[in-house]
Design an enzyme around this catalytic site. Structure first.
Site, mmCIF file in Angstrom:
data_model
loop_
_atom_site.group_PDB
_atom_site.id
_atom_site.type_symbol
_atom_site.label_atom_id
_atom_site.label_comp_id
_atom_site.label_asym_id
_atom_site.label_seq_id
_atom_site.Cartn_x
_atom_site.Cartn_y
_atom_site.Cartn_z
ATOM 1 N N HIS A 87 2.649 -41.250 37.155
ATOM 2 C CA HIS A 87 3.056 -41.385 36.522
ATOM 3 C C HIS A 87 4.578 -40.479 35.926
ATOM 4 C CE1 HIS A 87 0.670 -39.178 33.142
ATOM 5 N NE2 HIS A 87 0.444 -39.223 34.303
ATOM 6 N N ASP A 124 5.939 -41.370 33.196
ATOM 7 C CA ASP A 124 5.884 -41.051 31.376
ATOM 8 C C ASP A 124 5.247 -40.198 30.795
ATOM 9 O OD1 ASP A 124 2.981 -42.463 31.917
ATOM 10 O OD2 ASP A 124 2.112 -42.848 29.965
ATOM 11 N N ASP A 177 2.996 -33.129 33.661
ATOM 12 C CA ASP A 177 2.108 -34.773 33.882
ATOM 13 C C ASP A 177 2.837 -35.518 33.617
ATOM 14 O OD1 ASP A 177 -0.636 -36.324 33.369
ATOM 15 O OD2 ASP A 177 -1.286 -35.263 31.740
ATOM 16 N N GLU A 228 0.451 -44.152 32.331
ATOM 17 C CA GLU A 228 -0.304 -43.934 32.157
ATOM 18 C C GLU A 228 -1.463 -43.026 30.725
ATOM 19 O OE1 GLU A 228 -3.874 -40.606 33.490
ATOM 20 O OE2 GLU A 228 -1.690 -41.230 32.156
ATOM 21 N N GLU A 229 -0.019 -42.557 30.635
ATOM 22 C CA GLU A 229 -0.637 -42.240 28.910
ATOM 23 C C GLU A 229 -1.648 -42.796 28.146
ATOM 24 O OE1 GLU A 229 -2.119 -38.496 29.778
ATOM 25 O OE2 GLU A 229 0.185 -37.890 30.893
ATOM 26 N N ASP A 276 -2.066 -36.595 40.149
ATOM 27 C CA ASP A 276 -2.240 -36.518 39.275
ATOM 28 C C ASP A 276 -2.843 -35.716 37.767
ATOM 29 O OD1 ASP A 276 -1.016 -36.749 35.866
ATOM 30 O OD2 ASP A 276 -2.610 -39.115 36.570
ATOM 31 N N HIS A 280 -0.166 -31.666 28.350
ATOM 32 C CA HIS A 280 -0.394 -32.863 27.267
ATOM 33 C C HIS A 280 0.491 -32.053 25.669
ATOM 34 C CE1 HIS A 280 -3.111 -35.991 28.192
ATOM 35 N NE2 HIS A 280 -1.409 -35.552 29.041
HETATM 36 ZN ZN LIG Z 1 -1.077 -37.138 34.628
#
Ligand SMILES: [Zn+2]
Length: 416
Positions: free
Chosen positions: A84, A86, A147, A181-182, A204, A386
């Protein structure tokens, strides 16, 4: 010639993380943010330049899809690689990656020049694994976006290497780079038929060796409570305090079964939003369990608690919208465990110990697997995702490229 399969990996990764692509949970568009569209278009141009075929943005999902054509004259299952584009719910404006070469495995790392934010070995003992590695960190003001831009960079680097080396034989390989995805919506629109793979992997997961194929079953409950607000002087027998009803509801759930009191395969009810006045209260719960039956029982328990409160109140004052979000990847993969075995074998042949444990969350692969495309999750390398403490080792990203190439090779061998 040595290590040519990693050519461009670091440069790609640095370029990608500097491109802002934070998704927006408030948005109803696909992708949720135009910055994602811009980045997907950049990637489409890059894949076209590399010579991939069928490069297009799928209309239904906004996934960028592309094909590395087979260069053998027999049928091999088509493998898809998905990640992903994003980034998570954390500042991603002006990501300014820092490179720490030949990390010594024990020093604390200053993220910003003043050392206000530090990656310390005390807080992040994972650093000890990376002696001698090149680490890429943030400057303390943003997340890094490893990520999942590490996954994107690894997949594109694999593609670049294969396109430049037709003497390396492989079946058809599909690439899918998607948005959102997030915020948990990206894979909902995934177009399995257009993608055209027989098996797939999301790239991922986190540190070296992670191989995920067991996730939560997940549901969300949105509860509204209608109170009856009268003056406290005359409240007796008349007032219904919506806040109190909410507290009673919460107290009716098992006290141990909370996110902060559970681990491993233990499920929970997580109250993650609450708002209330005497007149009205609202609660949002996340319900999670690896076991499908226990998951269903948890939902029934919540329904019974709501019914019971309404009976006590004498009228329907508590209403609930309960809906499933995703299911355990393992149940969808149970007849396709050869996909997991292939990844495991690839890692083992490369001297990487597969790190398999039940994920306390979901992956895009769980959604996609339930659409009929078996899709476990492979490590992409990131640590502390994150957050401003996110970092990744270049050497781990290289090993992820090795794993993708090895999976292709073993897949070919098995079907020769
Ligand atoms: Zn991810």
């Amino acid at each position: 010639m040595a290590n040519e399969q990693y050519d461009g990996l670091l440069d790609r990764f640095l370029k990608y993380v500097k491109t802002e692509t934070r998704s927006n949970p408030e948005s109803t568009t696909i992708p949720s943010d135009p910055k994602e569209t811009a980045f997907l278009n950049d990637l489409a141009a890059e894949l076209t330049d590399l010579g991939l075929t069928n490069v297009h943005i799928n209309k239904q999902s906004s996934y960028l899809m592309a094909t590395i054509p087979s260069n053998v004259d027999y049928q091999v299952p088509k493998i898809g690689y998905i990640s992903h584009v994003d980034t998570a719910d954390f500042n991603a404006h002006n990501v300014n990656p820092q490179i720490v070469k030949n990390y010594d495995g024990h020093s604390d790392i200053n993220l910003d020049p003043d050392g206000k934010y530090q990656l310390t070995v005390a807080d992040f003992p994972s650093l000890k694994k990376y002696q001698g590695d090149t680490l890429i960190t943030t400057d303390g003001s943003t997340l890094l976006g490893a990520d999942d831009k590490s996954g994107v960079a690894e997949i594109v680097t694999m593609a670049a290497y294969l396109m430049a080396h037709p003497e390396i034989k492989h079946g058809e390989i599909e690439i899918g780079l998607g948005p959102d995805e997030e915020i948990g919506t990206g894979a909902d629109h995934f177009d399995v038929a257009d993608f055209g793979a027989d098996i797939a992997y999301t790239v991922d997961a986190g540190p070296l060796g992670e191989l995920e194929y067991e996730t939560f079953n997940a549901a969300q409950a949105e509860i509204e409570i209608a109170g009856k607000d009268v003056h406290t002087a005359v409240a007796k027998g008349t007032m219904i305090n919506a806040i109190q009803v909410a507290i009673d509801l919460h107290d009716s759930l098992p006290a141990h079964d909370r996110a902060e009191r559970t681990a491993g395969r233990e499920g929970f009810f997580h109250l993650y939003k609450f708002d209330g006045t005497v007149d009205h209260a609202s609660m949002t719960y996340l319900i999670r369990d690896h076991d499908r039956q226990t998951f269903e029982e948890r939902k029934h328990m919540l329904e019974r608690v709501v019914d019971c409160l309404n009976t006590e109140l004498g009228e329907k004052r508590v209403t609930m919208k309960l809906y499933d979000q995703y299911y355990n990847l393992k149940d969808a993969l149970k007849d396709h465990m050869e996909v997991v075995a292939l990844a495991k074998q690839a890692m083992e042949e490369l001297g990487i110990t597969p790190d398999i444990y039940p994920v306390r969350g979901g992956t895009d692969g769980s959604t996609i697997s339930y659409m009929g495309l078996p899709t476990p999750n492979l490590f992409a390398g990131g640590e502390n995702m994150h957050s401003r403490f996110e970092y990744v080792s270049l050497q781990t990203m290289e090993k992820a490229v090795d794993v993708l190439l090895k999976i292709n090779e073993l897949n070919l061998k098995q079907h020769k």
